[in-house]
Design an enzyme around this catalytic site. Structure first.
Site, PDB file in Angstrom:
ATOM      1  N   LYS A 110       1.798  -0.233   8.304  1.00 38.84           N
ATOM      2  CA  LYS A 110       1.325  -0.904   7.092  1.00 38.84           C
ATOM      3  C   LYS A 110      -0.195  -0.833   7.024  1.00 38.84           C
ATOM      4  O   LYS A 110      -0.882  -1.435   7.842  1.00 38.84           O
ATOM      5  CB  LYS A 110       1.799  -2.364   7.073  1.00 38.84           C
ATOM      6  CG  LYS A 110       3.324  -2.499   7.044  1.00 38.84           C
ATOM      7  CD  LYS A 110       3.782  -3.938   7.113  1.00 38.84           C
ATOM      8  CE  LYS A 110       5.310  -4.016   7.065  1.00 38.84           C
ATOM      9  NZ  LYS A 110       5.807  -5.415   7.128  1.00 38.84           N
ATOM     10  N   LYS A 196      -1.083  -6.971   1.521  1.00 43.50           N
ATOM     11  CA  LYS A 196      -0.735  -8.331   1.943  1.00 43.50           C
ATOM     12  C   LYS A 196      -1.510  -8.729   3.194  1.00 43.50           C
ATOM     13  O   LYS A 196      -1.772  -9.916   3.420  1.00 43.50           O
ATOM     14  CB  LYS A 196       0.771  -8.456   2.150  1.00 43.50           C
ATOM     15  CG  LYS A 196       1.391  -7.430   3.107  1.00 43.50           C
ATOM     16  CD  LYS A 196       1.435  -7.873   4.545  1.00 43.50           C
ATOM     17  CE  LYS A 196       2.019  -6.787   5.431  1.00 43.50           C
ATOM     18  NZ  LYS A 196       2.116  -7.181   6.834  1.00 43.50           N
TER      19      LYS A 196
END
Length: 338
Positions: A110, A196
């Site tokens: 990520k 995020k």
């Protein structure tokens, strides 16, 4: 049918996914570039630096030899830090050229590539043979290695422009505690996964300063609006951001003590300097380079992202956390839907 899997990267997430795939009935080899880690996994069936106290399935094999890891594989799962994704992909390609194998390529990392700000599927697509590019799959969603290790219920998304590949990965990972949905919006899933981490640093900083649930909920909500704005500007489906890889991953990362990014923000909120936080944690904090990438992409697209900009100033311009929060609170009033 996928039966032999190479997992490239044996940190907390990579090693736990490898362990789960073994228990799902697959032949799995985990690759690491650290001899001592491979030896520990093979002999003690442990990985104490990353997942303290956890005992791995004895059938899991670890190696530092990439050719051994990739021998006869049906799927390759990348779970390496973003800064080495391209290098490891290049090394994999050199091995695959010798064997002629055409595995499904999956990544569960990520972040965005440092410097280029490219999504990780874009990085992989630039390095792997053209016939494998369409089948790249991204595995993402609200998932902590510590909870998957305990077989807590976890739901994630397998995203690919090729539905058959996404469904193959779905079948590979599904079991009674790990559920996988498919999605064709690879852009939205990767943008949600990377961005995020930025908001999680902010949420941790609020906690470190002693702010309550109201402030944290507001930051997460307005942070999601920023993630969605930037993602849509790059072609994402806005609905992806209210799914598992969007708001789902954001909630778990911005509220949990398992989250490295939240913990880093918490330490910053308590007055620790960024260099000290990185040294103390001893593991990759993907939200730090992702903040720089998000800030620069927003500038490029002329997208307003005040929370991201505030976190950028804290990380890269040494602005105090309290000062950054005060500036956010004193911005001119506006409509919530702007």
């Amino acid at each position: 049918m996928v039966k032999k899997v190479a997992v490239l990267g044996a940190g907390s997430w990579g090693s736990i996914l490898a362990n789960m795939l073994v228990q799902n009935g697959n032949d799995v080899v985990a690759w690491t570039n650290m001899e001592e880690q491979a030896k520990e996994l093979n002999e003690q069936h442990s990985n104490e630096h990353y997942v303290p106290g956890f005992k791995y399935d004895e059938r899991l094999v670890a190696t530092t030899d990439l050719e051994v890891a990739l021998k006869d594989v049906d799927a390759v799962l990348f779970v390496v830090p973003t800064k080495v994704m391209r290098l490891v992909a290049q090394q994999m390609v050199e091995v695959l050229k010798k064997t002629g194998q055409k595995p499904i390529i999956v990544h569960a990392s990520k972040g965005l590539e440092l410097g280029t700000h490219k999504r990780l599927s874009e990085v992989l697509a630039e390095e792997i043979p053209s016939e494998l590019r369409q089948a790249i799959v991204v595995l993402s969603g609200p998932s902590h290695a510590e909870e998957v290790a305990k077989q807590d219920l976890t739901l994630v998304t397998a995203a690919s422009s090729d539905l058959a590949s996404a469904e193959a990965v779905q079948k590979l990972f599904m079991n009674n505690y790990f559920r996988v949905y498919t999605n064709d919006d690879i852009v939205g899933v990767e943008m949600g996964a990377a961005l995020k981490n930025v908001i999680a640093i902010g949420a941790g900083a609020l906690h470190g300063l002693g702010y309550g649930d109201d402030a944290k909920a507001a930051l997460i909500t307005r942070g999601l609006a920023e993630i969605s704005r930037l993602g849509v500007a790059f072609g994402a489906n806005p609905l992806t951001f209210i799914g598992l890889s969007g708001v789902g991953d954001l909630i778990v990362t911005a509220t949990s003590v398992h989250s490295r990014n939240w913990r880093a923000g918490n330490e910053l909120g308590q007055g620790m300097k960024l260099d000290e936080v990185i040294d103390t944690m001893g593991m990759v904090i993907e939200g730090v380079p992702s903040t720089k990438a998000a800030y620069e992409l927003a500038q490029q697209k002329n997208i307003e992202m005040p929370i991201t900009e505030a976190i950028y100033d804290v990380l890269y311009n040494e602005k105090g956390v309290k000062e950054a929060i005060d500036e956010l609170m004193h911005r001119d009033g506006r409509s919530e839907l702007e």
